[in-house]
Scaffold this active site. Structure first.
Site, PDB file in Angstrom:
ATOM      1  N   HIS A 110       0.947  -1.001  -0.117  1.00 51.95           N
ATOM      2  CA  HIS A 110      -0.062  -0.034   0.202  1.00 51.95           C
ATOM      3  C   HIS A 110       0.742   1.277  -0.366  1.00 51.95           C
ATOM      4  O   HIS A 110       1.673   1.119   0.283  1.00 51.95           O
ATOM      5  CB  HIS A 110      -1.251  -0.593   0.822  1.00 51.95           C
ATOM      6  N   HIS A 111       0.501   1.568  -0.770  1.00 50.86           N
ATOM      7  CA  HIS A 111       1.414   3.679  -1.253  1.00 50.86           C
ATOM      8  C   HIS A 111       1.151   4.611  -0.131  1.00 50.86           C
ATOM      9  O   HIS A 111       2.400   4.980   0.814  1.00 50.86           O
ATOM     10  CB  HIS A 111       0.633   4.653  -2.051  1.00 50.86           C
ATOM     11  N   SER A 112       0.643   3.840   1.303  1.00 47.99           N
ATOM     12  CA  SER A 112       0.725   4.867   2.156  1.00 47.99           C
ATOM     13  C   SER A 112       1.834   3.993   3.067  1.00 47.99           C
ATOM     14  O   SER A 112       2.573   4.892   4.807  1.00 47.99           O
ATOM     15  CB  SER A 112      -0.566   4.765   3.417  1.00 47.99           C
TER      16      SER A 112
END
EC number: 2.3.1.20
Length: 522
Positions: free
Chosen positions: A148-150
């Site tokens: 996930h990009h977070s």
């Protein structure tokens, strides 16, 4: 499987819990829900047990890979909480039917496409690795890493991945990246004047450079604002028309070209590799759009109907952090040291000049001129600061809506990243290529370029309802590189011929003078 949160043994809350940054919260908003996906080709069969042991010794030592997302009932307070990670739960080894092996490239594309539709399980750390016993045209086996990009931006994730790898030639050494001089027009602000300049002249040059920097920053800030408010790109065959990305069917394709060809062009044109890649992308998009707009018979010849004025802009991701060394990340996992992590990037709105040109080198010159002006600006930093302020003042929903509107008014996303200069391995598994990109943002086309050894891999993520033939776009990109290389070689040959002609004339004149001197002496 549930992962229990670790108790606060040390009592240090900062060590066990970390609030999400504004950028990380944006990536969890429904308008985005961005993920990073990387298809990694290997030279040998993959041993799942070796990979699991390797991840236990490397990846999960990093806090973000051993933390899960915890959200309060009201959905406002989001934070990372350290957990006891069961690494085996993050590994997927699918059973591949024999009929799929026959057309392995298509099966890999379908598999990745299906994988991008499935959200990550938020009850555990937001990453997973798929090991495919599948021989493709350019790899013996393939692994697909989804994060996930977070968790972090592309630069930090790539640096972390490389920190867990070693040189194939020397298993004790970390990979080495090419030396990067962070060239920027604004770096000349204090070095514009030479020692021979007077103080007054030096001061004039510094003031002029500062004025240009300020003007460029103001222009970029205004462009960001008007793009968010009302300025949209031309409705071309590659621009998606949708408000959300929830139901998008995406497809990932990649193409590997020679990095030496790009370096040859770079040296001949006195540019950077990024300038060349942008110029080739502009030429490839022009070629592709000309075909998509159709052809008509005119005077017994086919004339491509490409509109003269097309507004086609890309949101280019710009890394804002000082380059995080691979050694720093390796030390973080081994010794628990600190280094800057997270999502530290801004956006630059880059206009591509779409046109069919007689001289393909014009694409390079236009791209270089445009990106040099963008470099001589703090526009990317302003977008980063703007997003943080909006999140804090107006909340994540309003901020996500504003950023989504700005991105939707452009056509595509572009990024470029450097990789190791030599072959690297992960616990005895040599790697042939990295094909990485991100998805979740409202674009029908995302282009990511990744260098590795003497190769450059161009990865496209497309919405097939908009771009049904992504391999043709890869062909156009590759053909544009060939035509640009040919034009560079021709120009260099002409230069060499000019030098030889001048040398011939000078040698002939010298011989004539010597002959005249000898004649007079005799």
């Amino acid at each position: 499987m549930e992962i229990e949160t670790r108790p606060h043994i040390s009592g240090d809350e900062k060590e066990e819990e970390q609030p999400l940054s504004p950028a990380a919260r944006l990536f969890h908003a429904p308008e985005f829900n961005c993920n990073i996906i990387s298809v990694i080709g290997f030279k040998s069969k993959l041993d799942p047990c070796v990979f699991i042991r390797g991840f236990k010794e490397s990846f999960i030592r990093h806090p973000r890979f051993s933390s899960k997302l915890v959200t309060d009932e009201n959905g406002q307070n989001q934070r990372w909480v350290r957990t006891n990670v069961v690494v085996e739960d993050h590994f997927i080894v699918p059973k591949i039917k024999p009929q799929n092996i026959e057309n392995s490239n298509a099966f890999l594309e379908d598999y990745v496409s299906d994988l991008m539709k499935i959200p990550l399980d938020t009850s555990r750390p937001l990453w997973e690795l798929h090991l495919l016993d599948l021989k493709t045209s350019d790899a013996e086996n393939v692994a697909v890493l989804k994060i996930h990009h977070s968790v972090g931006d592309g630069m930090s994730i790539m640096s972390l991945v490389l920190a867990c790898m070693r040189k194939t030639s020397n298993p004790d050494e970390l990979p080495s990246l090419p030396y990067q001089y962070r060239s920027s027009s604004r770096s000349s602000l204090l070095t514009t004047g030479s020692r021979s300049d007077s103080r007054l002249l030096w001061l004039v040059k510094v003031i002029w450079t500062a004025v240009i920097l300020g003007l460029n920053t103001v222009c970029d800030a205004l462009e960001f604002i008007v793009t968010t408010l009302f300025v949209k790109d031309t409705e071309t065959p590659i621009k998606g028309d949708f408000l959300s990305t929830k139901s998008k069917q995406l497809r990932l394709v990649h193409r590997t070209v020679s990095l030496d060809d790009i370096k040859l062009t770079k040296n001949a044109m006195n540019m950077t590799i990024n300038d060349v890649v942008l110029g080739v992308t502009q030429a490839g998009l022009s070629r592709y759009l000309a075909r998509r707009y159709g052809e008509e018979e005119t005077k017994n010849r086919k004339q491509k109907k490409l509109p003269k004025r097309i507004r086609l802009r890309s949101a280019i991701l710009v890394n804002l952090r000082p380059t995080t060394g691979i050694q720093d990340l390796a030390d973080m996992m081994e010794k628990g040291s600190k280094c800057r992590w997270g999502n530290w990037f801004g956006y630059v709105v880059f206009p591509f000049s779409i046109a069919l040109r007689d001289d393909p080198l014009e694409h390079l010159e236009i791209a270089q001129k445009t990106i040099n002006r963008k470099k001589n600006s703090y526009g990317a930093m302003l977008t980063y600061i703007f997003c943080r302020i909006i999140v804090k003042l107006l909340g994540i929903k309003v901020a996500a809506s504003i950023i989504n509107r700005m991105v939707s008014n452009t056509t595509m996303t572009f990024s470029n990243m450097v990789g190791p200069v030599e072959e690297v391995s992960f616990y005895g598994h040599p790697i042939t290529y990295f094909a990485s990109s991100a998805y979740g943002h409202p674009h029908a086309l995302t282009i990511h370029c990744q260098s590795y050894m003497n190769k450059m891999t161009i990865t496209l993520i497309v919405d097939p309802t908009v771009i049904s033939d992504p391999h043709r776009l890869c062909d156009d990109w590759e053909e544009s590189l060939r035509s640009i290389k040919a034009a560079v070689t021709k120009r260099e040959s002409l230069r060499l011929w000019d030098y030889l002609r001048i040398l011939h004339n000078r040698v002939a004149w010298l011989l004539y003078q010597i002959a005249g001197l000898l004649y007079r002496m005799l």
